[in-house]
Motif scaffolding. Structure first.
Motif, short mmCIF file in Angstrom:
data_model
loop_
_atom_site.label_atom_id
_atom_site.label_comp_id
_atom_site.label_asym_id
_atom_site.label_seq_id
_atom_site.Cartn_x
_atom_site.Cartn_y
_atom_site.Cartn_z
N ASP A 1 12.07 -66.15 75.65
CA ASP A 1 11.86 -66.33 74.22
C ASP A 1 12.81 -65.44 73.42
O ASP A 1 13.42 -65.87 72.44
CB ASP A 1 10.41 -66.04 73.86
N THR A 2 12.94 -64.19 73.85
CA THR A 2 13.84 -63.26 73.17
C THR A 2 15.28 -63.73 73.27
O THR A 2 16.04 -63.67 72.29
CB THR A 2 13.69 -61.84 73.77
N LEU A 3 15.66 -64.22 74.43
CA LEU A 3 17.01 -64.74 74.63
C LEU A 3 17.27 -65.94 73.72
O LEU A 3 18.31 -66.02 73.04
CB LEU A 3 17.21 -65.13 76.09
N MET A 4 16.32 -66.86 73.67
CA MET A 4 16.48 -68.05 72.83
C MET A 4 16.59 -67.66 71.35
O MET A 4 17.42 -68.21 70.61
CB MET A 4 15.30 -69.00 73.04
N THR A 5 15.79 -66.70 70.93
CA THR A 5 15.84 -66.23 69.55
C THR A 5 17.20 -65.61 69.25
O THR A 5 17.81 -65.88 68.21
CB THR A 5 14.71 -65.22 69.27
N ALA A 6 17.69 -64.77 70.17
CA ALA A 6 18.99 -64.13 69.98
C ALA A 6 20.10 -65.18 69.88
O ALA A 6 20.99 -65.08 69.03
CB ALA A 6 19.28 -63.16 71.13
N VAL B 1 16.96 -56.54 77.98
CA VAL B 1 17.94 -55.53 77.57
C VAL B 1 19.18 -56.20 76.98
O VAL B 1 19.64 -55.83 75.89
CB VAL B 1 18.33 -54.61 78.76
N HIS B 2 19.71 -57.18 77.67
CA HIS B 2 20.93 -57.84 77.18
C HIS B 2 20.67 -58.66 75.91
O HIS B 2 21.48 -58.65 74.99
CB HIS B 2 21.56 -58.70 78.28
N ALA B 3 19.53 -59.33 75.86
CA ALA B 3 19.19 -60.09 74.64
C ALA B 3 18.96 -59.12 73.48
O ALA B 3 19.38 -59.40 72.34
CB ALA B 3 17.96 -60.96 74.88
N GLY B 4 18.33 -57.99 73.75
CA GLY B 4 18.12 -56.97 72.72
C GLY B 4 19.43 -56.38 72.24
O GLY B 4 19.62 -56.16 71.04
N ASN B 5 20.34 -56.13 73.17
CA ASN B 5 21.67 -55.64 72.79
C ASN B 5 22.38 -56.66 71.90
O ASN B 5 23.04 -56.29 70.92
CB ASN B 5 22.53 -55.36 74.02
N ALA B 6 22.22 -57.92 72.25
CA ALA B 6 22.85 -58.98 71.45
C ALA B 6 22.31 -58.97 70.03
O ALA B 6 23.07 -59.04 69.06
CB ALA B 6 22.61 -60.35 72.10
N ARG B 7 21.00 -58.86 69.90
CA ARG B 7 20.39 -58.84 68.57
C ARG B 7 20.84 -57.60 67.79
O ARG B 7 21.05 -57.66 66.58
CB ARG B 7 18.87 -58.90 68.69
N ASP B 8 20.99 -56.47 68.47
CA ASP B 8 21.45 -55.25 67.82
C ASP B 8 22.88 -55.44 67.29
O ASP B 8 23.18 -55.06 66.15
CB ASP B 8 21.40 -54.08 68.80
N HIS B 9 23.74 -56.04 68.10
CA HIS B 9 25.11 -56.32 67.64
C HIS B 9 25.08 -57.27 66.44
O HIS B 9 25.87 -57.10 65.50
CB HIS B 9 25.95 -56.93 68.76
N LEU B 10 24.20 -58.23 66.49
CA LEU B 10 24.14 -59.18 65.37
C LEU B 10 23.69 -58.48 64.09
O LEU B 10 24.24 -58.75 63.01
CB LEU B 10 23.22 -60.35 65.68
N VAL B 11 22.73 -57.57 64.18
CA VAL B 11 22.30 -56.82 63.01
C VAL B 11 23.48 -56.03 62.43
O VAL B 11 23.70 -56.02 61.22
CB VAL B 11 21.11 -55.89 63.35
N HIS B 12 24.25 -55.40 63.31
CA HIS B 12 25.44 -54.67 62.84
C HIS B 12 26.44 -55.62 62.20
O HIS B 12 27.10 -55.27 61.21
CB HIS B 12 26.08 -53.89 63.98
N SER B 13 26.55 -56.82 62.75
CA SER B 13 27.44 -57.82 62.16
C SER B 13 27.01 -58.17 60.75
O SER B 13 27.82 -58.22 59.82
CB SER B 13 27.47 -59.07 63.03
N LEU B 14 25.71 -58.40 60.58
CA LEU B 14 25.20 -58.77 59.26
C LEU B 14 25.33 -57.61 58.27
O LEU B 14 25.62 -57.83 57.09
CB LEU B 14 23.75 -59.24 59.37
N GLU B 15 25.13 -56.38 58.75
CA GLU B 15 25.33 -55.22 57.88
C GLU B 15 26.78 -55.12 57.44
O GLU B 15 27.07 -54.80 56.27
CB GLU B 15 24.89 -53.94 58.59
N SER B 16 27.70 -55.40 58.35
CA SER B 16 29.13 -55.40 58.01
C SER B 16 29.44 -56.52 57.04
O SER B 16 30.25 -56.35 56.12
CB SER B 16 29.98 -55.56 59.28
N LEU B 17 28.79 -57.64 57.22
CA LEU B 17 28.98 -58.78 56.33
C LEU B 17 28.54 -58.43 54.91
O LEU B 17 29.20 -58.82 53.94
CB LEU B 17 28.22 -59.98 56.87
#
Length: 113
Positions: free
Chosen positions: A88-93, A22-38
């Motif tokens: 694995d998900t955490l490491m990827t995030a 859940v937390h790693a997925g939330n992190a990836r979701d925030h990163l996607v929003h970051s890249l969209e903002s970028l």
């Protein structure tokens, strides 16, 4: 201390794994929003989203570390495909966030030139 049964241990490790996911997925979701903002050259939002992603990864990493410390201290942790997937998900995030942080800095520097 009361001994736990196999099913209780299984449930605990599954719950821990899901919390990491859940937390790693939330992190990836925030990163996607970051890249969209970028993409929109909205550097402030991109930075805020990367910061939020980093906070989520810290929580997930703490959960993982607590479990690994148990094993390092001699308590046997059973193999779990779900826990492996969570790691694995955490490491990827974490890797994606590192790249995202660099991209935000690069895009911001290029926009100022």
């Amino acid at each position: 201390m009361e001994k736990t049964t196999y099913l209780e241990e299984n449930d605990q490790l599954n719950q821990l794994s899901m919390n990491i996911l859940v937390h790693a997925g939330n992190a990836r979701d925030h990163l996607v929003h970051s890249l969209e903002s970028l993409e929109k050259m909205d550097f402030e939002t991109a930075k805020e989203e990367v910061k939020a992603a980093r906070k989520e990864v810290v929580v997930a990493h703490g959960l993982q570390t607590d479990t690994l410390q148990l094993e390092a201290s001699g308590e046997q942790i059973r193999y779990s495909t779900l826990f492996c997937h969570a790691q694995d998900t955490l490491m990827t995030a974490q890797s994606e966030i590192l790249i995202g942080e660099h991209l935000v800095r690069l895009f911001e520097a290029f926009s100022q030139k």
